[in-house]
Design an enzyme around this catalytic site. Structure first.
Site, short mmCIF file in Angstrom:
data_model
loop_
_atom_site.label_atom_id
_atom_site.label_comp_id
_atom_site.label_asym_id
_atom_site.label_seq_id
_atom_site.Cartn_x
_atom_site.Cartn_y
_atom_site.Cartn_z
N CYS A 136 -0.61 3.32 10.44
CA CYS A 136 0.04 4.45 9.77
C CYS A 136 0.61 5.42 10.81
O CYS A 136 -0.13 5.96 11.63
CB CYS A 136 -0.93 5.20 8.87
SG CYS A 136 -0.11 6.59 8.07
N SER A 161 0.81 -1.21 0.00
CA SER A 161 0.00 0.00 0.00
C SER A 161 0.85 1.27 0.00
O SER A 161 1.85 1.36 0.71
CB SER A 161 -0.88 0.00 1.24
OG SER A 161 -1.61 1.19 1.33
N GLY A 191 7.23 -2.73 -1.21
CA GLY A 191 6.84 -1.33 -1.21
C GLY A 191 7.86 -0.44 -1.89
O GLY A 191 7.90 -0.29 -3.11
N GLY A 246 12.11 0.45 3.28
CA GLY A 246 13.22 0.10 2.40
C GLY A 246 14.16 -0.91 3.04
O GLY A 246 13.96 -1.34 4.18
#
Ligand code: FAD
Ligand code: FMN
Ligand code: FES
Lengths: 301, 238
Positions: free
Chosen positions: A130, A22, A265, A217
């Site tokens: 989030c 997402s 992602g 990452g």
């Protein structure tokens, strides 16, 4: 395709276990110009909320060694606009589209998720993680009781299976994972971004208006591996693993420790074909190692 | 992967790189470049400084700022570089006379903008203003394509800019300068500004480069980098 990558996640069949994370894939349209989306197992939409959100002010991105800090703040057009403008297009594509839904309180979560009840959605990703919105979001994923409450409320109202997306920032992640399972979540996805911060010494400022931001990452992969390992041993529902996956070897690490599927992602920004490349790499691995299905190496560690 | 034809410093810390490439590219569009594996992680955005379809040469003009541009500066002829693009929407095709305003590295996309405009509208006039903080660079090629080139070192270039009847303005430079230009040019002139934002994806999916416009948020990478002045809402900072 040999069928070696066919994967069942909470009763939902995926042609392969490689799924777009997402917020890093938009609603798929840009990547559709680069490859056929039916090559990937599925995609999670940008986080959707009941009302449209403009996102955070100020700097939103800051690169770090092997990572990226973001403070997007859930900029999105709202669930209804998504259903009107994007869903019909996505529904025609032969891949599993997973709406990622966020909220600021129980009611807005439930309302947003129930908007999908009449659509042929296969799985919903509940974003209780989030770190970039002050009201709610991660607050629900930090505490087992709150995570239970929101997951239960949503599961009760949703016509579709719900996968709760967990935050690595929770003081007791395993407890949150168990709470979601108990509340009826069909699966879990983890990890969302790791809360971090950046300072701009030239401007003598904290980089982000929101002060803290989310790290993603390759830098976060070891943390993600450890957390997925802990969670898969604590729950019976399947786990979609993510955090720093950059190639098929990384994906296989997560699968070997027990992840049912993987999401990718940040690396979509670095290498736009990373998702189909990972699917292809896993397929080749299965063929080379004589596996009839990737399941033969799933959870072996 | 594309092959580098040349790459050299035109001034201290300012490099020009020529790459073998052919395709359609509009002035103001940019490419995501990388010439390294995973460190730094992200590709870097650079706009097209010049393009010659005949020889298949795409030119970038760049300033060495950090790790990425340092690595770029160390490349030479025949080295490979990854070019992803062109991305975004560049400057429009205008039919009036043109005023072009560049600040610092903001001059980069303007050379190709002027060349392309002159190729399409031979009789139209282009006046170029180039503003620099300390030393000028990259001025020569503008003299070859523009009718008039005004260089200003130190001071505020937007105060020097004169816009005459019927002229359209193109600008590129730091966002604060773009705002000053937007405020300085009388409302009756169309003004097109190229904005700069940190980018991750460069293709409109991460929403890291959003700016406020009268039609809601837009992405500098996908909807811009060039925006019409009246679209932009500057309040609260870009
Ligand atoms: C659409 C667009 C077009 C651009 N075109 C050019 C060009 O033609 N020539 C040129 O020299 N530069 C251009 N830039 C800026 C260029 O992308 C950055 O200078 C470069 O990414 C710095 O990379 P680095 O690894 O060397 O520095 P880093 O170590 O990443 O950063 C060093 C400094 O560079 C600045 N910076 C980093 N990323 C950006 C960014 N995305 N935008 C602006 N500043 C940044 C910051 O101030 C930072 O402190 C453009 C930027 C954008 C968004
Ligand atoms: C720019 C950006 C935007 C993101 N937006 C969302 C979002 O809207 N909803 C969500 O659940 N996760 C969001 N994430 C988190 C990612 O889905 C993922 O959990 C995280 O980045 C770790 O995976 P990665 O290392 O592969 O990127 C976002 C991440 C990034 C980098
Ligand atoms: S850089 Fe990702 S949306 Fe613009």
């Amino acid at each position: 395709m040999s069928g070696a990558l066919l994967t069942n996640f909470a009763g939902v069949p995926f042609k392969n276990p490689v799924i777009a994370a997402s917020g890093t894939f938009g609603f798929g349209r840009q990547f559709e110009k680069i490859y056929d989306l039916s090559e990937i197992g599925g995609l999670c939409t940008k986080g959707l909320t009941l009302e449209p959100r403009p996102g955070n002010t100020g700097e939103r991105l800051w690169e770090t060694p092997a990572g990226l800090l973001n403070s997007i703040g859930l900029e999105n057009p709202g669930v209804d606009a998504f259903i009107e403008n994007e869903w019909p297009h996505l529904a025609d594509i032969d891949t599993v589209t997973i709406p990622n839904v966020g909220g600021s309180d129980l009611e807005s979560y439930v309302e947003a998720v129930s908007r999908f009840n009449d659509l042929p959605v296969k799985l919903i990703e509940l974003n209780i993680s989030c770190p970039n919105v002050k009201c709610g979001g991660m607050a629900f994923g930090m505490d087992p009781e709150q995570a239970y409450a929101v997951t239960k409320a949503v599961v009760d109202e949703s016509a579709h299976p719900v996968m709760a997306k967990l935050t690595p920032n929770a003081p007791d992640l395993v407890a949150v994972a168990k709470a979601c399972e108990e509340a009826g979540a069909a699966g879990l996805s983890l990890i969302n971004t790791v809360q971090g911060m950046a300072v701009d010494i030239d401007r003598r400022r904290i980089v982000f208006d929101n002060v803290y931001a989310g790290l993603s990452g390759p830098a976060v992969k070891p943390i993600a591996l450890r957390m997925v390992h802990q969670v898969v041993h604590a729950v019976k529902i399947p786990v979609m693993a993510l955090g720093g996956i950059a190639d098929w070897r990384d994906a296989l690490e997560f699968i070997m420790i027990g992840a049912q599927c993987v999401q990718v992602g940040t690396m979509n920004f670095v290498d736009t074909t990373v998702l189909p490349d990972i699917a292809e790499g896993l397929e080749t691995y299965c063929v080379q190692h004589g596996l009839s299905n990737i399941d033969e190496v799933r959870g072996i560690l | 992967m594309a092959v580098i034809k040349s790459n050299f410093a035109i001034e201290e810390g300012i490099y020009q790189m020529e790459v073998a490439w052919t395709g359609d590219v509009t002035p103001g569009q940019f490419f995501m470049l990388r010439a390294w594996d995973r460190d730094p992680l992200l590709s870097r955005p650079f706009c097209v400084h010049d393009y010659d379809p005949e020889s298949g040469t795409l030119t970038f003009l760049y300033q060495v700022k950090g790790k990425g541009t340092k690595l770029m500066s160390e490349l030479g002829p025949m080295d490979a570089i990854q070019l992803d693009g062109p991305h975004g929407n560049g400057f429009p095709d205008v039919k009036s006379n043109l005023v072009v305003v560049g600040g610092g590295m903001g001059i980069a996309p303007l050379l190709y903008a002027v060349r392309d405009f002159k190729a399409k509208h031979k009789r139209k006039k282009v006046r170029v203003y180039l503003g620099y903080s300390f030393e000028s660079y990259g001025v020569e090629p503008f003299n070859d394509v523009a009718d008039d080139v005004i260089v200003n070192i130190g001071g505020i270039i937007t105060e020097k800019v004169e816009v005459k009847r019927g002229e359209t303005v193109f600008g590129c430079g730091p966002n604060v300068m773009m705002r000053a230009l937007a405020d300085a040019v009388p409302p009756k002139h169309p003004v097109y500004l190229s904005l700069e934002k940190r980018m991750a994806c460069g293709m409109g999916v991460c929403l890291g480069c959003s700016v406020k416009t009268v039609d809601g948020n837009k992405q500098v990478c996908a909807d811009g980098p060039v925006f019409e002045r009246d679209e932009l809402i500057w309040e609260g900072g870009l």
